[in-house]
Design a protein around this motif. Structure first.
Motif, PDB file in Angstrom:
ATOM      1  N   PHE A  54       8.405 -14.540  22.608  1.00  0.00           N
ATOM      2  CA  PHE A  54       9.708 -15.000  22.134  1.00  0.00           C
ATOM      3  C   PHE A  54       9.783 -14.929  20.609  1.00  0.00           C
ATOM      4  N   PHE A  55       8.717 -15.340  19.929  1.00  0.00           N
ATOM      5  CA  PHE A  55       8.681 -15.248  18.476  1.00  0.00           C
ATOM      6  C   PHE A  55       8.689 -13.779  18.030  1.00  0.00           C
ATOM      7  N   ALA A  56       7.983 -12.931  18.769  1.00  0.00           N
ATOM      8  CA  ALA A  56       7.962 -11.507  18.423  1.00  0.00           C
ATOM      9  C   ALA A  56       9.360 -10.907  18.514  1.00  0.00           C
ATOM     10  N   VAL A  57      10.174 -11.444  19.426  1.00  0.00           N
ATOM     11  CA  VAL A  57      11.551 -10.979  19.554  1.00  0.00           C
ATOM     12  C   VAL A  57      12.336 -11.228  18.268  1.00  0.00           C
ATOM     13  N   PHE A  58      12.101 -12.399  17.666  1.00  0.00           N
ATOM     14  CA  PHE A  58      12.772 -12.672  16.400  1.00  0.00           C
ATOM     15  C   PHE A  58      12.405 -11.615  15.356  1.00  0.00           C
ATOM     16  N   VAL A  59      11.151 -11.202  15.363  1.00  0.00           N
ATOM     17  CA  VAL A  59      10.708 -10.191  14.403  1.00  0.00           C
ATOM     18  C   VAL A  59      11.446  -8.877  14.651  1.00  0.00           C
ATOM     19  N   VAL A  60      11.460  -8.443  15.910  1.00  0.00           N
ATOM     20  CA  VAL A  60      12.117  -7.177  16.254  1.00  0.00           C
ATOM     21  C   VAL A  60      13.601  -7.233  15.897  1.00  0.00           C
ATOM     22  N   ASN A  61      14.270  -8.314  16.289  1.00  0.00           N
ATOM     23  CA  ASN A  61      15.702  -8.427  16.022  1.00  0.00           C
ATOM     24  C   ASN A  61      15.997  -8.468  14.530  1.00  0.00           C
ATOM     25  N   HIS A  62      15.196  -9.239  13.792  1.00  0.00           N
ATOM     26  CA  HIS A  62      15.444  -9.353  12.353  1.00  0.00           C
ATOM     27  C   HIS A  62      15.178  -8.031  11.642  1.00  0.00           C
ATOM     28  N   VAL A  63      14.129  -7.329  12.054  1.00  0.00           N
ATOM     29  CA  VAL A  63      13.850  -6.028  11.444  1.00  0.00           C
ATOM     30  C   VAL A  63      14.991  -5.056  11.743  1.00  0.00           C
ATOM     31  N   TRP A  64      15.492  -5.106  12.972  1.00  0.00           N
ATOM     32  CA  TRP A  64      16.607  -4.201  13.316  1.00  0.00           C
ATOM     33  C   TRP A  64      17.839  -4.504  12.464  1.00  0.00           C
ATOM     34  N   TYR A  65      18.175  -5.779  12.318  1.00  0.00           N
ATOM     35  CA  TYR A  65      19.386  -6.142  11.578  1.00  0.00           C
ATOM     36  C   TYR A  65      19.223  -5.963  10.069  1.00  0.00           C
ATOM     37  N   MET A  66      18.012  -5.634   9.621  1.00  0.00           N
ATOM     38  CA  MET A  66      17.849  -5.310   8.205  1.00  0.00           C
ATOM     39  C   MET A  66      18.612  -4.036   7.851  1.00  0.00           C
ATOM     40  N   GLY A  67      18.852  -3.192   8.853  1.00  0.00           N
ATOM     41  CA  GLY A  67      19.613  -1.964   8.617  1.00  0.00           C
ATOM     42  C   GLY A  67      21.011  -2.241   8.099  1.00  0.00           C
ATOM     43  N   VAL A  78      27.258   0.646  10.683  1.00  0.00           N
ATOM     44  CA  VAL A  78      27.020  -0.795  10.785  1.00  0.00           C
ATOM     45  C   VAL A  78      27.506  -1.317  12.129  1.00  0.00           C
ATOM     46  N   HIS A  79      28.679  -0.843  12.552  1.00  0.00           N
ATOM     47  CA  HIS A  79      29.239  -1.273  13.837  1.00  0.00           C
ATOM     48  C   HIS A  79      28.307  -0.894  14.986  1.00  0.00           C
ATOM     49  N   LEU A  80      27.817   0.347  14.971  1.00  0.00           N
ATOM     50  CA  LEU A  80      26.920   0.808  16.041  1.00  0.00           C
ATOM     51  C   LEU A  80      25.598   0.039  16.007  1.00  0.00           C
ATOM     52  N   ALA A  81      25.072  -0.196  14.803  1.00  0.00           N
ATOM     53  CA  ALA A  81      23.806  -0.940  14.692  1.00  0.00           C
ATOM     54  C   ALA A  81      23.958  -2.360  15.237  1.00  0.00           C
ATOM     55  N   ASN A  82      25.096  -2.984  14.981  1.00  0.00           N
ATOM     56  CA  ASN A  82      25.326  -4.339  15.506  1.00  0.00           C
ATOM     57  C   ASN A  82      25.436  -4.335  17.027  1.00  0.00           C
ATOM     58  N   LEU A  83      26.046  -3.309  17.590  1.00  0.00           N
ATOM     59  CA  LEU A  83      26.142  -3.203  19.049  1.00  0.00           C
ATOM     60  C   LEU A  83      24.759  -3.030  19.665  1.00  0.00           C
ATOM     61  N   VAL A  84      23.943  -2.169  19.056  1.00  0.00           N
ATOM     62  CA  VAL A  84      22.576  -1.982  19.555  1.00  0.00           C
ATOM     63  C   VAL A  84      21.790  -3.279  19.412  1.00  0.00           C
ATOM     64  N   GLY A  85      22.010  -4.006  18.309  1.00  0.00           N
ATOM     65  CA  GLY A  85      21.356  -5.302  18.137  1.00  0.00           C
ATOM     66  C   GLY A  85      21.743  -6.284  19.227  1.00  0.00           C
ATOM     67  N   GLY A  86      23.021  -6.248  19.627  1.00  0.00           N
ATOM     68  CA  GLY A  86      23.457  -7.104  20.736  1.00  0.00           C
ATOM     69  C   GLY A  86      22.772  -6.733  22.037  1.00  0.00           C
ATOM     70  N   LEU A  87      22.577  -5.425  22.241  1.00  0.00           N
ATOM     71  CA  LEU A  87      21.862  -4.971  23.442  1.00  0.00           C
ATOM     72  C   LEU A  87      20.414  -5.445  23.417  1.00  0.00           C
ATOM     73  N   ILE A  88      19.785  -5.373  22.243  1.00  0.00           N
ATOM     74  CA  ILE A  88      18.397  -5.845  22.120  1.00  0.00           C
ATOM     75  C   ILE A  88      18.323  -7.346  22.430  1.00  0.00           C
ATOM     76  N   ASP A  89      19.303  -8.107  21.956  1.00  0.00           N
ATOM     77  CA  ASP A  89      19.340  -9.542  22.258  1.00  0.00           C
ATOM     78  C   ASP A  89      19.412  -9.787  23.762  1.00  0.00           C
ATOM     79  N   CYS A  90      20.249  -9.022  24.443  1.00  0.00           N
ATOM     80  CA  CYS A  90      20.408  -9.198  25.894  1.00  0.00           C
ATOM     81  C   CYS A  90      19.143  -8.816  26.654  1.00  0.00           C
ATOM     82  N   LEU A  91      18.414  -7.837  26.118  1.00  0.00           N
ATOM     83  CA  LEU A  91      17.184  -7.390  26.776  1.00  0.00           C
ATOM     84  C   LEU A  91      15.992  -8.289  26.472  1.00  0.00           C
ATOM     85  N   THR A  92      16.035  -9.003  25.359  1.00  0.00           N
ATOM     86  CA  THR A  92      14.855  -9.748  24.919  1.00  0.00           C
ATOM     87  C   THR A  92      15.118 -11.236  24.694  1.00  0.00           C
ATOM     88  N   PHE A  93      16.034 -11.554  23.777  1.00  0.00           N
ATOM     89  CA  PHE A  93      16.202 -12.942  23.355  1.00  0.00           C
ATOM     90  C   PHE A  93      16.593 -13.854  24.512  1.00  0.00           C
TER      91      PHE A  93
END
Length: 369
Positions: A54-67, A78-93
């Motif tokens: 769960f903590f590792a997920v925060f790392v992955v998500n935060h690194v992704w949103y650094m883009g 930016v719009h596409l990166a945020n959508l992919v970030g939302g998908l990552i949240d649904c798959l992990t967080f």
């Protein structure tokens, strides 16, 4: 908003600190064998591993949103990166958050496949959003997320009630075993996190979000490390002089009918209730009866095993107090509570108030009159 954040050095430092904190917390749970929070407690291995993930997920998500936060400037990117970030949240967080909550309940090993079923509609919806680069489904997905959260809360309320009954039916000491307070705190933190995630759209929101993550990581790390692994607390064999004579199946009906007398002999008279972390299985061994029969006996008496032991311990406390007063010996309530079988004075205070209808201090004050 992103233009303001890119020029905010303090926010960049906070964002980086959150990533480092999550990495350290994840590595600590995965690789440290000892417990830095409570040396005498061994937390559940399964819970530690899932929480590390769960903590590792925060790392992955935060690194992704650094883009979009620091590097991507094109609005479409930016719009596409945020959508992919939302998908990552649904798959992990979201699934990992649910799994961590499930792992805290140790009355049984809950299957994890329902978690995948719960989040699958979110994943499918977010995949569609990413492919089409559209937010048309967002209202539907947000509605489903809220319904899923409500359903999960209802389930957890019933699961916590069941878990609490299981604890009280099996353990005399509940220190480092109960989790309902932690569920309330974590639910509040996650609720605030969800609200700001869905509604925040300014720089203040970003600061609040990072602070929430810091609190969540710190609190969850503390909670995991102060929760005892109940699989390691299964009763060891009692000394031979504390066991009742083993009975055959032919003797069981008579034993079941005399459980009250056996408890008086092997628990009350022998003061077995003073033993720390005495479990119902150990008491059943001492009495010489099947654990199920002993649990059924307590149920017929309208009390739990924990309440039975607490009654004996509080009666013992009262006796010790009266003896100390009569002999004019100096004493403290904390010492008498410890001598009555309690490892935690706060646990004793709560049990005493429930049993006597007043605090320990008030009872001593009235007894001295």
């Amino acid at each position: 908003m992103y233009d303001q954040i890119r020029g905010d050095l303090f926010y960049i430092m906070l964002y980086t600190a959150v990533i480092v904190m999550a990495i350290l917390a994840s590595c600590y749970l995965l690789f440290r064998k000892g417990n830095a929070f409570a040396a005498d407690i061994t937390p559940p291995v399964r819970l530690r591993r899932w929480t590390a993930a769960f903590f590792a997920v925060f790392v992955v998500n935060h690194v992704w949103y650094m883009g979009p936060l620091f590097f991507i400037t094109s609005s479409d990117d930016v719009h596409l990166a945020n959508l992919v970030g939302g998908l990552i949240d649904c798959l992990t967080f979201f699934p990992l958050a649910i799994i961590v909550l499930f792992c805290m309940l140790q009355d049984r090993r809950r299957p994890l496949w329902p978690v995948a079923v719960m989040v699958m509609p979110l994943v499918v919806g977010m995949v569609w959003c990413v492919v089409t680069c559209s937010e048309v489904l967002f209202p539907v997905l947000i509605g489903y997320l809220l319904l899923m959260s409500i359903g999960l809360i209802v389930y957890m309320v019933f699961a916590l009630r069941q878990y609490g009954r299981w604890l009280r039916d099996n353990y005399a000491d509940l220190e480092h075993k109960e989790v309902w307070q932690s569920f309330v705190v974590l639910a509040i933190i996650l609720l605030v996190f969800l609200i700001y995630t869905l509604t925040g759209d300014d720089q203040t929101f970003e600061y609040i979000l990072q602070l929430i993550v810091v609190v969540l990581i710190g609190y969850l790390l503390w909670r995991v490390e102060t929760l005892s692994d109940l699989s390691l607390l299964q009763p060891q064999a009692l000394p031979a002089d504390e066991r009742a004579t083993e009975v055959t199946e032919d003797d069981l009906p008579a034993v079941r009918d005399n459980i009250g007398e056996l408890l008086q002999q092997h628990c009350v008279d022998a003061r077995l209730y003073l033993q720390h972390d005495l479990t119902v299985a150990q008491l059943a061994q001492a009495v010489g009866v099947n654990r199920l029969y002993l649990s059924q006996y307590f149920s017929r008496q309208g009390l739990s095993y924990n309440a039975y032991i607490n009654d004996l311990r509080i009666n013992h406390f009262v006796s010790l107090y009266q003896e100390a007063v009569a002999a004019q010996r100096s004493f403290t309530a904390q010492q008498l509570a410890h001598d009555s079988g309690y490892q935690s004075y706060s646990t004793f205070s709560l049990a005493f108030k429930q049993r006597m209808g007043q605090t320990v201090t008030a009872w001593i004050r009235n007894a001295d009159k």
